[in-house]
Design a protein around this motif. Structure first.
Motif, PDB file in Angstrom:
ATOM      1  N   HIS A   1      25.560 -41.898 -41.272  1.00  0.00           N
ATOM      2  CA  HIS A   1      24.284 -41.175 -41.349  1.00  0.00           C
ATOM      3  C   HIS A   1      23.863 -40.874 -42.788  1.00  0.00           C
ATOM      4  O   HIS A   1      22.796 -40.298 -42.999  1.00  0.00           O
ATOM      5  N   ARG A   2      24.731 -41.229 -43.740  1.00  0.00           N
ATOM      6  CA  ARG A   2      24.459 -41.007 -45.171  1.00  0.00           C
ATOM      7  C   ARG A   2      24.019 -39.565 -45.441  1.00  0.00           C
ATOM      8  O   ARG A   2      22.953 -39.313 -45.986  1.00  0.00           O
ATOM      9  N   THR A   3      24.873 -38.656 -45.022  1.00  0.00           N
ATOM     10  CA  THR A   3      24.563 -37.247 -45.167  1.00  0.00           C
ATOM     11  C   THR A   3      25.803 -36.479 -45.620  1.00  0.00           C
ATOM     12  O   THR A   3      26.931 -36.927 -45.398  1.00  0.00           O
ATOM     13  N   THR A   4      25.578 -35.334 -46.226  1.00  0.00           N
ATOM     14  CA  THR A   4      26.704 -34.494 -46.646  1.00  0.00           C
ATOM     15  C   THR A   4      27.025 -33.427 -45.612  1.00  0.00           C
ATOM     16  O   THR A   4      27.971 -32.667 -45.797  1.00  0.00           O
ATOM     17  N   ALA A   5      26.245 -33.356 -44.534  1.00  0.00           N
ATOM     18  CA  ALA A   5      26.498 -32.393 -43.457  1.00  0.00           C
ATOM     19  C   ALA A   5      26.177 -33.048 -42.117  1.00  0.00           C
ATOM     20  O   ALA A   5      25.136 -33.681 -41.960  1.00  0.00           O
ATOM     21  N   VAL A   6      27.092 -32.925 -41.172  1.00  0.00           N
ATOM     22  CA  VAL A   6      26.914 -33.494 -39.843  1.00  0.00           C
ATOM     23  C   VAL A   6      26.543 -32.373 -38.875  1.00  0.00           C
ATOM     24  O   VAL A   6      27.174 -31.307 -38.882  1.00  0.00           O
ATOM     25  N   ASP A   7      25.507 -32.633 -38.053  1.00  0.00           N
ATOM     26  CA  ASP A   7      25.141 -31.675 -37.010  1.00  0.00           C
ATOM     27  C   ASP A   7      26.200 -31.690 -35.919  1.00  0.00           C
ATOM     28  O   ASP A   7      26.516 -32.749 -35.385  1.00  0.00           O
ATOM     29  N   VAL A   8      26.756 -30.546 -35.599  1.00  0.00           N
ATOM     30  CA  VAL A   8      27.715 -30.441 -34.503  1.00  0.00           C
ATOM     31  C   VAL A   8      26.979 -29.804 -33.331  1.00  0.00           C
ATOM     32  O   VAL A   8      26.606 -28.632 -33.385  1.00  0.00           O
ATOM     33  N   THR A   9      26.754 -30.614 -32.292  1.00  0.00           N
ATOM     34  CA  THR A   9      26.079 -30.132 -31.091  1.00  0.00           C
ATOM     35  C   THR A   9      27.120 -29.805 -30.036  1.00  0.00           C
ATOM     36  O   THR A   9      28.297 -30.172 -30.174  1.00  0.00           O
ATOM     37  N   ALA A  10      26.688 -29.150 -28.986  1.00  0.00           N
ATOM     38  CA  ALA A  10      27.606 -28.828 -27.882  1.00  0.00           C
ATOM     39  C   ALA A  10      28.162 -30.110 -27.267  1.00  0.00           C
ATOM     40  O   ALA A  10      29.339 -30.181 -26.909  1.00  0.00           O
ATOM     41  N   GLY A  11      27.332 -31.131 -27.160  1.00  0.00           N
ATOM     42  CA  GLY A  11      27.786 -32.406 -26.603  1.00  0.00           C
ATOM     43  C   GLY A  11      28.848 -33.068 -27.445  1.00  0.00           C
ATOM     44  O   GLY A  11      29.851 -33.553 -26.930  1.00  0.00           O
ATOM     45  N   ARG A  12      28.627 -33.087 -28.768  1.00  0.00           N
ATOM     46  CA  ARG A  12      29.633 -33.678 -29.660  1.00  0.00           C
ATOM     47  C   ARG A  12      30.941 -32.895 -29.610  1.00  0.00           C
ATOM     48  O   ARG A  12      32.020 -33.474 -29.594  1.00  0.00           O
ATOM     49  N   LEU A  13      30.821 -31.584 -29.623  1.00  0.00           N
ATOM     50  CA  LEU A  13      32.013 -30.745 -29.561  1.00  0.00           C
ATOM     51  C   LEU A  13      32.783 -30.988 -28.264  1.00  0.00           C
ATOM     52  O   LEU A  13      34.004 -31.153 -28.271  1.00  0.00           O
ATOM     53  N   ALA A  14      32.053 -31.059 -27.153  1.00  0.00           N
ATOM     54  CA  ALA A  14      32.686 -31.337 -25.854  1.00  0.00           C
ATOM     55  C   ALA A  14      33.308 -32.725 -25.849  1.00  0.00           C
ATOM     56  O   ALA A  14      34.396 -32.929 -25.285  1.00  0.00           O
ATOM     57  N   PHE A  15      32.640 -33.682 -26.469  1.00  0.00           N
ATOM     58  CA  PHE A  15      33.157 -35.047 -26.567  1.00  0.00           C
ATOM     59  C   PHE A  15      34.492 -35.067 -27.298  1.00  0.00           C
ATOM     60  O   PHE A  15      35.479 -35.612 -26.814  1.00  0.00           O
TER      61      PHE A  15
ATOM     62  N   VAL B   1      40.618 -44.771 -21.893  1.00  0.00           N
ATOM     63  CA  VAL B   1      40.554 -43.683 -20.908  1.00  0.00           C
ATOM     64  C   VAL B   1      39.933 -42.439 -21.536  1.00  0.00           C
ATOM     65  O   VAL B   1      39.094 -41.770 -20.932  1.00  0.00           O
ATOM     66  N   ALA B   2      40.318 -42.138 -22.768  1.00  0.00           N
ATOM     67  CA  ALA B   2      39.750 -40.968 -23.454  1.00  0.00           C
ATOM     68  C   ALA B   2      38.245 -41.108 -23.620  1.00  0.00           C
ATOM     69  O   ALA B   2      37.496 -40.148 -23.413  1.00  0.00           O
ATOM     70  N   LEU B   3      37.769 -42.290 -23.984  1.00  0.00           N
ATOM     71  CA  LEU B   3      36.330 -42.498 -24.126  1.00  0.00           C
ATOM     72  C   LEU B   3      35.617 -42.442 -22.784  1.00  0.00           C
ATOM     73  O   LEU B   3      34.508 -41.918 -22.689  1.00  0.00           O
ATOM     74  N   VAL B   4      36.253 -42.971 -21.751  1.00  0.00           N
ATOM     75  CA  VAL B   4      35.653 -42.911 -20.415  1.00  0.00           C
ATOM     76  C   VAL B   4      35.523 -41.455 -19.965  1.00  0.00           C
ATOM     77  O   VAL B   4      34.575 -41.086 -19.277  1.00  0.00           O
ATOM     78  N   VAL B   5      36.447 -40.616 -20.391  1.00  0.00           N
ATOM     79  CA  VAL B   5      36.360 -39.181 -20.089  1.00  0.00           C
ATOM     80  C   VAL B   5      35.350 -38.512 -21.020  1.00  0.00           C
ATOM     81  O   VAL B   5      34.531 -37.699 -20.588  1.00  0.00           O
ATOM     82  N   GLY B   6      35.380 -38.855 -22.312  1.00  0.00           N
ATOM     83  CA  GLY B   6      34.569 -38.173 -23.318  1.00  0.00           C
ATOM     84  C   GLY B   6      33.079 -38.418 -23.211  1.00  0.00           C
ATOM     85  O   GLY B   6      32.285 -37.484 -23.372  1.00  0.00           O
ATOM     86  N   LEU B   7      32.680 -39.645 -22.950  1.00  0.00           N
ATOM     87  CA  LEU B   7      31.247 -39.952 -22.909  1.00  0.00           C
ATOM     88  C   LEU B   7      30.505 -39.213 -21.796  1.00  0.00           C
ATOM     89  O   LEU B   7      29.465 -38.600 -22.051  1.00  0.00           O
ATOM     90  N   PRO B   8      31.013 -39.217 -20.553  1.00  0.00           N
ATOM     91  CA  PRO B   8      30.302 -38.451 -19.520  1.00  0.00           C
ATOM     92  C   PRO B   8      30.278 -36.950 -19.803  1.00  0.00           C
ATOM     93  O   PRO B   8      29.284 -36.275 -19.525  1.00  0.00           O
ATOM     94  N   VAL B   9      31.351 -36.425 -20.375  1.00  0.00           N
ATOM     95  CA  VAL B   9      31.385 -35.002 -20.719  1.00  0.00           C
ATOM     96  C   VAL B   9      30.323 -34.697 -21.764  1.00  0.00           C
ATOM     97  O   VAL B   9      29.612 -33.689 -21.675  1.00  0.00           O
ATOM     98  N   MET B  10      30.171 -35.582 -22.757  1.00  0.00           N
ATOM     99  CA  MET B  10      29.169 -35.379 -23.792  1.00  0.00           C
ATOM    100  C   MET B  10      27.755 -35.411 -23.198  1.00  0.00           C
ATOM    101  O   MET B  10      26.925 -34.544 -23.493  1.00  0.00           O
ATOM    102  N   VAL B  11      27.474 -36.391 -22.364  1.00  0.00           N
ATOM    103  CA  VAL B  11      26.144 -36.513 -21.763  1.00  0.00           C
ATOM    104  C   VAL B  11      25.837 -35.306 -20.886  1.00  0.00           C
ATOM    105  O   VAL B  11      24.753 -34.711 -20.970  1.00  0.00           O
TER     106      VAL B  11
END
Length: 188
Positions: A93-107, A133-143
């Motif tokens: 993202h070429r940034t010095t700060a990343v937005d942490v959303t609830a979805g990303r945190l849950a992911f 398996v972790a991604l299969v769990v993480g993606l639906p949780v994030m969405v």
């Protein structure tokens, strides 16, 4: 599968887990004796270790490596992986700060929980099935979390914060590497 291949897979697995060289040699000697006894009795290596050699090696490693060392290893390596992923996010993202959303945190949390559960169950933290398996769990949780909580940022994580997350893992890996260097020098 030959005895040599079984021993090579086990050695690789045990060294990856950070078991000291003296213990690995002892374990290999014990396994070699079991494999030779089985061959003398007309049995195959699979009769001794089963079909999944990596799972067999993991179970022996868990039996030889105390729980506190496994917990320390996981506590160091999980922040290293999360920090590395965040650093990649900074680069992409070429940034010095990343937005942490609830979805990303849950992911990230769901991937961490799934990875730890698989590590404790199988004894391996490979890039194969456990990450899928972790991604299969993480993606639906994030969405689902994004739909329920929205995608507004909870906080911004600066670049230095992402780098700071990697320090426990880097320190652990350096200490592990330094600890095994004198043992390799003594062997050679």
């Amino acid at each position: 599968m030959t005895n040599e291949r079984v021993l090579a897979v086990c050695r690789s697995n045990w060294e990856y887990r950070g078991i000291d060289d003296a213990t690995v040699r002892e374990m290999l000697a014990e396994l070699t004796a079991h494999l030779e006894d089985a061959a003398a009795a007309g049995r195959t290596p699979q009769d001794v270790v089963g079909r999944d050699v990596a799972a067999f090696a993991a179970s022996w490693a868990r039996a030889r490596m105390p729980l506190h060392r496994r917990v320390l290893r996981m506590a160091a390596l999980i922040p290293l992986v999360v920090g590395a992923l965040l650093l990649i996010s900074h680069l992409v993202h070429r940034t010095t700060a990343v937005d942490v959303t609830a979805g990303r945190l849950a992911f990230w949390l769901s991937i961490g929980v799934a990875t730890v559960a698989l590590e404790l169950r199988r004894g391996s933290l490979g890039l194969g099935k456990s990450w899928i398996v972790a991604l299969v769990v993480g993606l639906p949780v994030m969405v689902l979390t994004d739909q329920l909580a929205g995608d507004e940022p909870l906080f911004l994580l600066p670049l230095w914060g992402s780098a700071l997350l990697t320090l426990p893992g880097v320190a652990y890996l350096v200490a592990e590497r330094r600890g095994s260097a004198p043992q390799r020098a003594a062997q050679g």
